[in-house]
Design a protein around this motif. Structure first.
Motif, short mmCIF file in Angstrom:
data_model
loop_
_atom_site.label_atom_id
_atom_site.label_comp_id
_atom_site.label_asym_id
_atom_site.label_seq_id
_atom_site.Cartn_x
_atom_site.Cartn_y
_atom_site.Cartn_z
N LEU A 148 13.76 6.32 -14.32
CA LEU A 148 12.84 6.83 -13.31
C LEU A 148 11.66 5.89 -13.10
CD1 LEU A 148 12.94 10.64 -14.14
CD2 LEU A 148 13.86 9.49 -12.12
N MET A 149 11.30 5.12 -14.11
CA MET A 149 10.27 4.10 -13.91
C MET A 149 10.76 3.05 -12.92
SD MET A 149 7.40 4.62 -15.54
CE MET A 149 7.61 6.33 -15.05
N LEU A 150 12.00 2.59 -13.08
CA LEU A 150 12.54 1.61 -12.14
C LEU A 150 12.61 2.21 -10.74
CD1 LEU A 150 13.79 -1.07 -11.36
CD2 LEU A 150 16.00 -0.25 -12.23
N TYR A 151 13.01 3.48 -10.65
CA TYR A 151 13.07 4.13 -9.34
C TYR A 151 11.67 4.19 -8.70
CZ TYR A 151 13.42 7.82 -5.85
OH TYR A 151 13.35 8.53 -4.68
N GLU A 152 10.68 4.64 -9.46
CA GLU A 152 9.33 4.74 -8.91
C GLU A 152 8.78 3.36 -8.58
OE1 GLU A 152 5.04 6.96 -9.78
OE2 GLU A 152 6.51 6.78 -11.39
N ASP A 153 9.08 2.37 -9.41
CA ASP A 153 8.65 1.00 -9.12
C ASP A 153 9.22 0.54 -7.78
OD1 ASP A 153 7.35 0.88 -11.55
OD2 ASP A 153 8.89 -0.32 -12.55
N ALA A 154 10.51 0.79 -7.56
CA ALA A 154 11.16 0.33 -6.33
C ALA A 154 10.58 1.04 -5.11
CB ALA A 154 12.66 0.56 -6.42
N VAL A 155 10.37 2.36 -5.21
CA VAL A 155 9.78 3.11 -4.09
C VAL A 155 8.39 2.57 -3.79
CG1 VAL A 155 8.86 5.36 -3.41
CG2 VAL A 155 11.10 5.21 -4.52
N THR A 156 7.62 2.31 -4.83
CA THR A 156 6.26 1.81 -4.65
C THR A 156 6.26 0.41 -4.07
OG1 THR A 156 5.52 3.16 -6.52
CG2 THR A 156 4.09 1.34 -5.83
N MET A 157 7.16 -0.44 -4.54
CA MET A 157 7.22 -1.81 -4.03
C MET A 157 7.60 -1.84 -2.55
SD MET A 157 6.29 -4.10 -6.17
CE MET A 157 7.00 -5.62 -5.55
N ALA A 158 8.41 -0.89 -2.11
CA ALA A 158 8.74 -0.82 -0.69
C ALA A 158 7.48 -0.53 0.13
CB ALA A 158 9.80 0.25 -0.46
N LYS A 159 6.64 0.36 -0.37
CA LYS A 159 5.39 0.67 0.33
C LYS A 159 4.47 -0.54 0.36
CE LYS A 159 5.48 5.54 -1.11
NZ LYS A 159 4.80 6.57 -1.94
N ILE A 160 4.38 -1.22 -0.78
CA ILE A 160 3.50 -2.39 -0.85
C ILE A 160 4.00 -3.50 0.06
CG2 ILE A 160 2.66 -4.22 -2.39
CD1 ILE A 160 2.73 -2.13 -4.66
N ALA A 161 5.30 -3.72 0.07
CA ALA A 161 5.86 -4.78 0.91
C ALA A 161 5.59 -4.50 2.39
CB ALA A 161 7.36 -4.90 0.65
N ARG A 162 5.72 -3.27 2.81
CA ARG A 162 5.43 -2.93 4.22
C ARG A 162 3.95 -3.11 4.51
NH1 ARG A 162 9.73 -1.90 6.77
NH2 ARG A 162 11.51 -0.83 5.81
N LEU A 163 3.11 -2.75 3.55
CA LEU A 163 1.67 -2.93 3.72
C LEU A 163 1.32 -4.41 3.88
CD1 LEU A 163 -0.99 -1.20 3.64
CD2 LEU A 163 -1.14 -1.84 1.24
N LEU A 164 2.02 -5.26 3.15
CA LEU A 164 1.78 -6.70 3.20
C LEU A 164 2.60 -7.40 4.27
CD1 LEU A 164 1.59 -7.53 -0.65
CD2 LEU A 164 -0.27 -6.97 0.94
N GLU A 165 3.23 -6.60 5.13
CA GLU A 165 4.01 -7.12 6.26
C GLU A 165 5.15 -8.01 5.79
OE1 GLU A 165 1.19 -8.88 8.92
OE2 GLU A 165 0.36 -6.95 9.53
N LYS A 166 5.93 -7.46 4.85
CA LYS A 166 7.12 -8.14 4.33
C LYS A 166 8.31 -7.19 4.52
CE LYS A 166 4.36 -10.59 0.83
NZ LYS A 166 4.54 -11.98 1.32
N PRO A 167 8.76 -7.00 5.75
CA PRO A 167 9.79 -5.99 6.02
C PRO A 167 11.12 -6.24 5.30
CG PRO A 167 9.42 -7.41 7.94
CD PRO A 167 8.34 -7.71 6.97
N GLU A 168 11.52 -7.48 5.13
CA GLU A 168 12.78 -7.75 4.44
C GLU A 168 12.68 -7.33 2.97
OE1 GLU A 168 14.06 -11.76 4.95
OE2 GLU A 168 14.18 -11.61 7.13
#
Length: 907
Positions: free
Chosen positions: A633-653
């Motif tokens: 679940l840590m890896l799952y939460e990390d991945a969900v969070t990284m998706a949010k951060i990547a979109r915030l930093l304008e890294k859609p891929e």
């Protein structure tokens, strides 16, 4: 008409200085609280494009006030700024509601130069507020000509701590003197006989081979024309931890012998400057600190003091030239964490002579710091102070919970009352045992100095329920006691930066103190600790590798390493620093890649698991929950969070990749651990059910059943928790999200273990490591402090999140009104301003007082049964000024409110 045209002419002449458009007077007051890189008037800014921020203010009776535009002026002198000249940067009028994260875009900034700035803001109608007061920042040195110096002939095992000094001259017409110093491990710098600044235990603890922090001071007022002297005294700190056979040593780890680097820039009225730097011209001698250990304590021999050593004209007989040495290798970097200072002093509440010549002082509160003693007696008499959290049966001080043996001692010089406290070693304690080990003197007084971060207190919580108030105090004390230049787990036995707490209980930490600087320091420590394969160890700085001690499982655990993603995200949600996210993004990427590589068929099954859960046997590794539940679940939460951060930093891929990873891991987790026959996860533990529910991973159709199992299990355990420290915050979040704060309240009211109440019953004054206040465990440990989030976000209802896309939902107020609580007062001084949420039940009605800061819009949930009348003031709420009805849902009426204060009543 003439007055109108006169105003037009004046505004035309001074349009650049901020006349309003169409209204004579703005609704916003002058912007306040100017900060650069999140600090007020910082003295060593290293960012070439610093970020500026300010706080919006408006009259208390105004509602719906906002910022529509701003203008920033930055000048190279106060005079230029006063004349309205932004000769470094004039942003012009910028149509924006931004009041933080405004990036400087002016001319190139010069090293060690001070810049002055102010801001004007326009309200939502286009009217201008007055200019703000002036703020300033000073740029850091571009280069260091100073050298690292050490006392000649010493090693890292030399017991006596050195003193360093240098005399220098100041010419007439000095206009500025800036001092930069790094004294390793900890140091105090003196000028002309006085300590510089209020900082203690400086600089910050780091991996000194990667990063070395330095402090910056404006010392202009401390210098005088003619002869001056600078002196530095040092202690070992975490820089030099060596084995001390007769005293407690948690670990051995030395970066070298004590050393110092000093650079002072003197600037004169004619524009010339000169530097005073540490080099071979300095001299050193052994000082009065004869033993220094961050774990074992400190000994000070006042008979070895040299009066005037830090003043001009000192003869310095016996002082010898220093050795110029290589530094530890780390890059010099300015402090980002607020200084550690003496924040409170405790007087004894009880004094007991437990044996002839042995007295125990009870300071009434378990805290981190040191004793401050005033004594009188003959020269050479030695007073020994043994601090501890608990007492033995015979009334003497016990150190079984905190690392033993540890003590502080002071040797008197004789001749009147002498006052002393340790300078470079601190401890967690409530009691101090005092005895004379040599000679005989008298203790005139003894107090305790609480020493921790000077981070601003930003939260307030109080309720009608005294048990809740006492639990709140218990947790806050442990959080403060373990907030120094990093977040420690306990202030005595370990003093290590265990990382899981920085994300698990981040909301509680953040609600109580402004910890933006401490989170930034922690992120850098994690970056420095990261391994080549991306692994982030359980502690940062990594002062010890547990595998070398036979405890390899403690080196790498996903619930700890995930702080590199989740703690940073928690900080962003509170402080909105995109720049920090950008700096940390590569570290987060590498860690998620590392953890993904540990998964087998989508399951990560290693580490410490649900640490300290309640089950058969003693505390430690998780027992109620299968290894692999929490880590996956840590890896799952990390991945969900990284998706949010990547979109915030304008890294859609990148975002799409992380979303796909989260989907794969979530699917694998449900396939492995969901039991459709029982409607539970794994073995049905509170942790196994609560974590996927809180993280949104439980299938929508099954969420109600999973929640029922959690509630049933809590009741089956007589309203007790069985989770460890990993699962506990998620269980509270799952219950809050489901509107079951009544269940949380029931747990809070228990007085038998495992519970907070059992700690209070045992006499604890700060949160303990074990639920039952086991005297063999730390009595000052904040890992179980998840309830603090419930106090603010649950009972108080303040839900603050700068990452939310809808601005009106960044501030959400949704209090849980529960039985057993008649009123709650709650406030949080957020990045956007002060948010307040107070409620009270009285005579069958509910009142709610809500404040939303200027420039913001909030969403307020009013608990109201069907048919209840909701008013704001004397007006139906949906018709009140600044209030918009949104919907009715789940026993609440939801409103959008503009900035200002509101008084709601439900009848």
């Amino acid at each position: 008409m003439r007055i109108f045209w006169l105003r037009v002419v004046v505004c035309g002449l001074f349009a650049g200085l901020g006349c309003g458009a169409g209204h004579a007077e703005g609704r916003l007051l002058a912007a306040a609280g100017l900060r650069c890189d999140a600090a007020a008037q910082p003295l060593a800014v290293e960012d070439v494009a610093p970020r500026l921020e300010w706080r919006l203010t408006a009259a208390s009776d105004m509602r719906g006030v906002g910022q529509s535009a701003y203008r920033v002026l930055v000048a190279s002198s106060q005079q230029a700024l006063d004349a309205g000249q932004g000769n470094m940067w004039d942003s012009g009028r910028v149509e924006s509601s931004d009041s933080f994260g405004v990036v400087y875009r002016g001319k190139t900034l010069a090293a060690e130069k001070t810049y002055f700035w102010k801001v004007m803001v326009w309200d939502e109608r286009g009217d201008a507020a007055p200019w703000s007061a002036v703020g300033s920042w000073t740029m850091a040195p571009a280069e260091w000509t100073a050298k690292w110096i050490a006392q000649a002939g010493t090693t890292n095992e030399t017991a006596e701590m050195p003193l360093f000094r240098r005399q220098f001259a100041v010419r007439p017409k000095l206009v500025r003197a800036m001092l930069y110093v790094s004294a390793l491990g900890q140091g105090e710098v003196h000028l002309n006989g006085r300590k510089v600044g209020d900082a203690e235990l400086a600089p910050s603890w780091t991996d000194y081979r990667k990063t070395v922090r330095y402090e910056a001071y404006d010392v202009t007022a401390m210098l005088r024309q003619g002869k001056n002297a600078v002196g530095v005294m040092v202690g070992n700190g975490m820089f030099n931890v060596v084995k001390t056979p007769e005293r407690y040593t948690k670990l051995e780890n030395s970066f070298g012998r004590p050393m110092v680097m000093v650079q002072m820039r003197l600037t004169y009225a004619d524009g010339r400057s000169e530097a005073v730097v540490s080099d071979a011209s300095w001299t050193a001698a052994a000082g009065p600190i004869t033993f220094s250990s961050t774990y074992g304590g400190e000994d000070y021999d006042a008979t070895k003091e040299q009066a005037g050593w830090d003043s001009a004209g000192f003869r310095g007989d016996g002082w010898k030239p220093v050795s110029v040495v290589d530094g530890p290798g780390g890059t010099l970097a300015t402090e980002v964490a607020p200084p550690i200072e003496v924040m409170k002093t405790y007087a004894p509440v009880k004094t007991t002579e437990v044996k002839p010549g042995m007295t125990v002082y009870d300071l009434g509160q378990n805290f981190a710091g040191w004793p401050d003693v005033k004594v009188r007696g003959p020269r050479g008499a030695v007073v020994k102070m043994v601090p501890g959290e608990l007492l033995n049966e015979d009334g003497t001080v016990s150190q079984r919970s905190s690392g033993s043996p540890q003590w502080f001692s002071y040797t008197l010089k004789g001749g009147g009352v002498e006052e002393w406290h340790p300078q470079f070693s601190y401890y967690g304690f409530r009691y101090v045992q005092v005895e004379w080990t040599s000679g005989k003197g008298e203790v005139a007084s003894l107090t305790g100095d609480a020493v921790h971060t000077s981070s601003q207190v930003v939260g307030e919580f109080a309720s009608s329920n005294e048990m809740l108030n006492r639990i709140h105090h218990l947790i806050v004390m442990a959080m403060q006691n373990n907030s120094v230049s990093l977040f420690t787990d306990c202030p005595h036995r370990e003093k290590l930066g265990w990382l899981e707490e920085t994300h698990l209980v981040a909301p509680g930490l953040i609600f109580n103190s402004n910890l933006q600087g401490l989170f930034a320091a922690t992120e850098k420590n994690m970056a420095d600790a990261q391994k080549a394969d991306g692994m982030v160890p359980t502690i940062a700085p990594e002062y010890t590798v547990f595998a070398k001690q036979g405890y390899g499982v403690f080196d790498d655990s996903p619930e700890w390493g995930s702080a590199s993603v989740l703690a940073e995200w928690s900080a962003y949600r509170a402080y909105g620093d995109v720049g920090e996210l950008q700096r940390s993004y590569p570290v987060m990427q590498q860690y998620v890649k590392f953890l993904e590589g540990k998964a087998k068929d989508g399951i990560v099954a290693y580490g410490l698991g649900d640490w300290f859960d309640i089950g058969p046997g003693g505390p430690g590794l998780g027992k109620q929950t299968t290894l692999g539940v929490t880590a996956t679940l840590m890896l799952y939460e990390d991945a969900v969070t990284m998706a949010k951060i990547a979109r915030l930093l304008e890294k859609p891929e990148d975002a799409a990749g992380y979303e796909a990873l989260a989907s794969r891991i979530g699917t694998a987790f449900n396939a492995r651990f969901w039991n459709a026959a029982t409607g539970t996860y794994d073995k049905g533990s509170q942790t196994a059910n609560a974590m996927p529910l809180a993280l949104g991973l439980a299938p929508e159709a099954e969420r109600a059943e999973v929640l029922e199992h959690i509630v049933a299990d809590i009741h089956a355990h007589h309203d007790h928790v069985t989770t460890g420290e990993i699962g506990y915050p998620y269980m509270l979040r799952a219950l809050m999200a489901a509107g079951r704060s009544d269940v949380v309240m029931a747990m809070m009211m228990r007085k038998d273990p495992p519970s907070y109440g059992s700690q209070l019953e045992a006499g604890a004054t700060s949160l303990t490591e074990a639920w039952d206040a086991n005297p063999h465990s730390s009595q000052d440990h904040f890992m179980l402090g998840g309830a603090e989030e419930w106090f603010y976000r649950g009972l108080g209802g303040i839900d603050f999140d700068l990452s939310r896309v809808v601005n009106a939902e960044r501030i959400t107020i949704r209090p849980a009104v529960v039985e057993g609580v008649d009123w709650v007062r709650c406030s949080y001084e957020s990045k956007l301003g002060k948010i307040e949420s107070d409620w009270k039940k009285e005579n069958g009605s509910l009142t709610m007082d809500v404040t939303v800061p200027a420039g913001e819009t909030g969403t307020v949930w009013i608990p109201a049964a069907d048919g209840a009348a909701v008013t704001e003031g004397a007006t139906p709420a949906e018709k009140a000024a600044g209030v918009t009805f949104v919907r009715r849902i789940n026993g609440a009426e939801v409103y959008r409110v503009g900035s200002g204060s509101y008084h709601f009543t439900v009848k």
